[in-house]
Write a protein that holds these residues in place. Structure first.
Motif, PDB file in Angstrom:
ATOM      1  N   ARG A 139       0.315   0.872  11.217  1.00  0.00           N
ATOM      2  CA  ARG A 139      -0.181   1.483  12.450  1.00  0.00           C
ATOM      3  C   ARG A 139      -1.579   1.016  12.814  1.00  0.00           C
ATOM      4  O   ARG A 139      -1.922   0.936  13.995  1.00  0.00           O
ATOM      5  CB  ARG A 139      -0.171   3.015  12.300  1.00  0.00           C
ATOM      6  N   ASP A 140      -2.394   0.731  11.818  1.00  0.00           N
ATOM      7  CA  ASP A 140      -3.774   0.319  12.089  1.00  0.00           C
ATOM      8  C   ASP A 140      -3.917  -1.182  12.301  1.00  0.00           C
ATOM      9  O   ASP A 140      -5.026  -1.665  12.558  1.00  0.00           O
ATOM     10  CB  ASP A 140      -4.679   0.745  10.926  1.00  0.00           C
ATOM     11  N   VAL A 141      -2.818  -1.932  12.190  1.00  0.00           N
ATOM     12  CA  VAL A 141      -2.881  -3.385  12.382  1.00  0.00           C
ATOM     13  C   VAL A 141      -2.787  -3.686  13.867  1.00  0.00           C
ATOM     14  O   VAL A 141      -1.809  -3.297  14.520  1.00  0.00           O
ATOM     15  CB  VAL A 141      -1.740  -4.077  11.614  1.00  0.00           C
ATOM     16  N   PRO A 142      -3.751  -4.375  14.453  1.00  0.00           N
ATOM     17  CA  PRO A 142      -3.705  -4.669  15.895  1.00  0.00           C
ATOM     18  C   PRO A 142      -2.541  -5.583  16.232  1.00  0.00           C
ATOM     19  O   PRO A 142      -2.166  -6.450  15.428  1.00  0.00           O
ATOM     20  CB  PRO A 142      -5.055  -5.337  16.171  1.00  0.00           C
ATOM     21  N   PRO A 143      -1.932  -5.436  17.434  1.00  0.00           N
ATOM     22  CA  PRO A 143      -0.789  -6.279  17.802  1.00  0.00           C
ATOM     23  C   PRO A 143      -1.204  -7.721  18.030  1.00  0.00           C
ATOM     24  O   PRO A 143      -2.378  -8.014  18.291  1.00  0.00           O
ATOM     25  CB  PRO A 143      -0.280  -5.629  19.091  1.00  0.00           C
ATOM     26  N   ARG A 145      -9.079   1.157  -3.619  1.00  0.00           N
ATOM     27  CA  ARG A 145      -8.546   0.436  -4.771  1.00  0.00           C
ATOM     28  C   ARG A 145      -7.769   1.350  -5.706  1.00  0.00           C
ATOM     29  O   ARG A 145      -6.841   0.924  -6.371  1.00  0.00           O
ATOM     30  CB  ARG A 145      -9.683  -0.259  -5.506  1.00  0.00           C
ATOM     31  N   MET A 146      -8.171   2.597  -5.768  1.00  0.00           N
ATOM     32  CA  MET A 146      -7.440   3.529  -6.620  1.00  0.00           C
ATOM     33  C   MET A 146      -6.119   3.954  -5.998  1.00  0.00           C
ATOM     34  O   MET A 146      -5.121   4.110  -6.700  1.00  0.00           O
ATOM     35  CB  MET A 146      -8.296   4.776  -6.894  1.00  0.00           C
ATOM     36  N   LEU A 147      -6.095   4.132  -4.676  1.00  0.00           N
ATOM     37  CA  LEU A 147      -4.946   4.761  -4.028  1.00  0.00           C
ATOM     38  C   LEU A 147      -4.034   3.783  -3.305  1.00  0.00           C
ATOM     39  O   LEU A 147      -2.855   4.071  -3.099  1.00  0.00           O
ATOM     40  CB  LEU A 147      -5.436   5.822  -3.034  1.00  0.00           C
ATOM     41  N   GLY A 148      -4.546   2.619  -2.883  1.00  0.00           N
ATOM     42  CA  GLY A 148      -3.715   1.655  -2.174  1.00  0.00           C
ATOM     43  C   GLY A 148      -3.310   2.107  -0.788  1.00  0.00           C
ATOM     44  O   GLY A 148      -2.386   1.559  -0.196  1.00  0.00           O
ATOM     45  N   SER A 149      -3.997   3.094  -0.259  1.00  0.00           N
ATOM     46  CA  SER A 149      -3.683   3.630   1.061  1.00  0.00           C
ATOM     47  C   SER A 149      -4.975   3.857   1.818  1.00  0.00           C
ATOM     48  O   SER A 149      -5.859   4.589   1.349  1.00  0.00           O
ATOM     49  CB  SER A 149      -2.907   4.944   0.954  1.00  0.00           C
ATOM     50  N   ARG A 150      -5.064   3.251   2.968  1.00  0.00           N
ATOM     51  CA  ARG A 150      -6.268   3.407   3.783  1.00  0.00           C
ATOM     52  C   ARG A 150      -6.449   4.865   4.206  1.00  0.00           C
ATOM     53  O   ARG A 150      -7.542   5.424   4.125  1.00  0.00           O
ATOM     54  CB  ARG A 150      -6.151   2.496   5.010  1.00  0.00           C
ATOM     55  N   GLY A 151      -5.354   5.483   4.666  1.00  0.00           N
ATOM     56  CA  GLY A 151      -5.428   6.866   5.113  1.00  0.00           C
ATOM     57  C   GLY A 151      -5.803   7.806   3.977  1.00  0.00           C
ATOM     58  O   GLY A 151      -6.652   8.694   4.141  1.00  0.00           O
ATOM     59  N   GLU A 152      -5.167   7.631   2.799  1.00  0.00           N
ATOM     60  CA  GLU A 152      -5.471   8.488   1.664  1.00  0.00           C
ATOM     61  C   GLU A 152      -6.902   8.259   1.178  1.00  0.00           C
ATOM     62  O   GLU A 152      -7.565   9.199   0.726  1.00  0.00           O
ATOM     63  CB  GLU A 152      -4.480   8.240   0.531  1.00  0.00           C
ATOM     64  N   ALA A 153      -7.375   7.018   1.263  1.00  0.00           N
ATOM     65  CA  ALA A 153      -8.749   6.730   0.861  1.00  0.00           C
ATOM     66  C   ALA A 153      -9.736   7.455   1.777  1.00  0.00           C
ATOM     67  O   ALA A 153     -10.723   8.044   1.312  1.00  0.00           O
ATOM     68  CB  ALA A 153      -9.006   5.228   0.885  1.00  0.00           C
ATOM     69  N   GLU A 154      -9.487   7.408   3.074  1.00  0.00           N
ATOM     70  CA  GLU A 154     -10.375   8.090   4.012  1.00  0.00           C
ATOM     71  C   GLU A 154     -10.348   9.596   3.789  1.00  0.00           C
ATOM     72  O   GLU A 154     -11.386  10.265   3.874  1.00  0.00           O
ATOM     73  CB  GLU A 154      -9.972   7.735   5.443  1.00  0.00           C
ATOM     74  N   LEU A 179       4.655  -0.979  -1.525  1.00  0.00           N
ATOM     75  CA  LEU A 179       3.479  -1.831  -1.475  1.00  0.00           C
ATOM     76  C   LEU A 179       2.333  -1.057  -0.836  1.00  0.00           C
ATOM     77  O   LEU A 179       2.563  -0.147  -0.034  1.00  0.00           O
ATOM     78  CB  LEU A 179       3.751  -3.095  -0.644  1.00  0.00           C
ATOM     79  N   PRO A 180       1.099  -1.414  -1.151  1.00  0.00           N
ATOM     80  CA  PRO A 180      -0.034  -0.726  -0.525  1.00  0.00           C
ATOM     81  C   PRO A 180      -0.128  -1.052   0.962  1.00  0.00           C
ATOM     82  O   PRO A 180       0.398  -2.065   1.428  1.00  0.00           O
ATOM     83  CB  PRO A 180      -1.248  -1.279  -1.285  1.00  0.00           C
ATOM     84  N   GLU A 181      -0.798  -0.191   1.697  1.00  0.00           N
ATOM     85  CA  GLU A 181      -1.067  -0.481   3.102  1.00  0.00           C
ATOM     86  C   GLU A 181      -2.008  -1.677   3.172  1.00  0.00           C
ATOM     87  O   GLU A 181      -3.063  -1.673   2.543  1.00  0.00           O
ATOM     88  CB  GLU A 181      -1.716   0.713   3.781  1.00  0.00           C
ATOM     89  N   LEU A 201     -15.358   4.422  -0.011  1.00  0.00           N
ATOM     90  CA  LEU A 201     -14.103   3.913   0.549  1.00  0.00           C
ATOM     91  C   LEU A 201     -13.532   2.804  -0.325  1.00  0.00           C
ATOM     92  O   LEU A 201     -12.314   2.712  -0.524  1.00  0.00           O
ATOM     93  CB  LEU A 201     -14.325   3.402   1.977  1.00  0.00           C
ATOM     94  N   ALA A 202     -14.431   1.947  -0.830  1.00  0.00           N
ATOM     95  CA  ALA A 202     -13.978   0.865  -1.706  1.00  0.00           C
ATOM     96  C   ALA A 202     -13.326   1.425  -2.962  1.00  0.00           C
ATOM     97  O   ALA A 202     -12.255   0.982  -3.379  1.00  0.00           O
ATOM     98  CB  ALA A 202     -15.165  -0.033  -2.071  1.00  0.00           C
ATOM     99  N   VAL A 203     -13.985   2.408  -3.569  1.00  0.00           N
ATOM    100  CA  VAL A 203     -13.447   3.032  -4.777  1.00  0.00           C
ATOM    101  C   VAL A 203     -12.086   3.655  -4.486  1.00  0.00           C
ATOM    102  O   VAL A 203     -11.099   3.433  -5.206  1.00  0.00           O
ATOM    103  CB  VAL A 203     -14.432   4.094  -5.317  1.00  0.00           C
TER     104      VAL A 203
END
Length: 321
Positions: free
Chosen positions: A306-310, A21-30, A87-89, A16-18
């Motif tokens: 979307r993944d940021v808590p209110p 950092r490469m993609l700048g997107s949490r969803g794309e990384a997963e 900007l990245p997520e 996930l770390a790799v």
């Protein structure tokens, strides 16, 4: 298959770390990590094939890097048509859920960000690189992967992989790249001074806390008005920031905010009501170097938050430190 799954889960955080950092997107990384699992399960289901792999982590990192390289090449085309600046997520962590004694945050994706304190400023600079340069730089300079393995992932020679990483390093260290080197104490002092100047509307005080080459980038994804190009320079950024917060005051009787960790560095999370009645959420990451703010990165795109808590009812303006 259970043994394969157990082995893979032990490597998931690093992958996930790799990928992040490469993609700048949490969803794309997963998604990239999940695709890595599918390739791993298909290729190594035979115990004989698995026995030939001496270093599983290296094999998985190479497979994940290849997947990320394909995603980066297609993302380059998508981002050329992206409305406004990109900007990245952000990976947002409440201050009271900061790093544990082992230096990691509780959530695997947050852990991926906090492993070596790679912040938003560097993630933004990485967008200047070609996909191949980004893969070479992240693997070598961030994760210390040897060049023969990087060359294998890129389908090139060791010498070419070294050259890609070298060019990427020069871009990351370019004079116009915002630097983010402050320790937590300096971050807190500078960001608090920034917020105090903004709250008071004191242009001179805000100018004093900004570095000469400061840059401001806002990503709204076309959902809200935002500058279509980076705002650069002390005077331009200071006036833009004061105008932004002045409009926020007119749009909403209450502005809620709290300090948070954004990609491992101190920043702010805000909520308000836009002029047309829509809720507006914002995550601001600040880069700090030499006692001044070198970069301000506003993420306004609701699809990336979307993944940021209110925020809670106790969060008000100005944020409490």
């Amino acid at each position: 298959m259970r043994d394969l799954a157990t082995e893979f889960e032990a490597e998931r955080g690093r992958l996930l770390a790799v990928a992040y950092r490469m993609l700048g997107s949490r969803g794309e990384a997963e998604d990239a990590v999940q695709e890595t699992w599918l390739r791993y399960a298909a290729a190594l289901a035979d115990p004989a094939a698995r026995a030939e792999i001496r270093h599983l982590g290296a094999w998985l990192t190479t497979a994940c890097a290849r997947i990320c390289l394909d995603v980066l090449r297609s993302a380059r085309v998508r981002r050329e048509t992206y409305p406004g600046q990109w900007l990245p997520e952000p990976v947002v962590t409440p201050l009271d859920q900061g790093p544990r004694t082992d230096g990691f945050a509780p959530d695997p994706a947050e852990r991926a960000v906090r492993t070596d304190q790679v912040g938003t400023a560097l993630m933004v600079v990485l967008e200047r690189l070609t996909p191949e340069q980004r893969v070479a730089f992240v693997l070598h300079d961030v994760f210390a992967v040897p060049f023969p393995r990087i060359a294998e992932a890129l389908g090139t020679t060791d010498a070419a992989a070294r050259q890609l990483a070298s060019r990427a390093r020069r871009a990351v260290q370019a004079p116009d790249a915002p630097r983010d080197t402050a320790d937590p104490a300096e971050q807190r002092r500078v960001v608090a001074a920034f917020v105090a100047a903004v709250e008071s509307g004191d242009l001179d005080a805000l100018v004093r806390v900004l570095a000469p080459g400061v840059v401001l980038i806002g990503d709204s994804g076309g959902h809200f008005p935002a500058a279509r190009r980076p705002v650069v320079g002390v005077d331009a950024v200071a006036r833009f920031v004061l105008g932004l917060f002045g409009r926020a005051g007119r749009y909403s009787a209450t502005v809620r905010a709290r300090p948070v960790l954004v990609d491992g560095a101190l920043g702010m999370q805000m909520e308000m009501v836009y002029s047309d009645g829509r809720p507006l959420r914002l995550v601001a990451a600040l880069a700090v170097d030499g006692g001044r703010v070198t970069g301000i990165f506003h993420q306004l795109n609701p699809e990336k938050l979307r993944d940021v808590p209110p925020l809670g009812a106790e969060d008000g303006w100005p944020p409490r430190w």
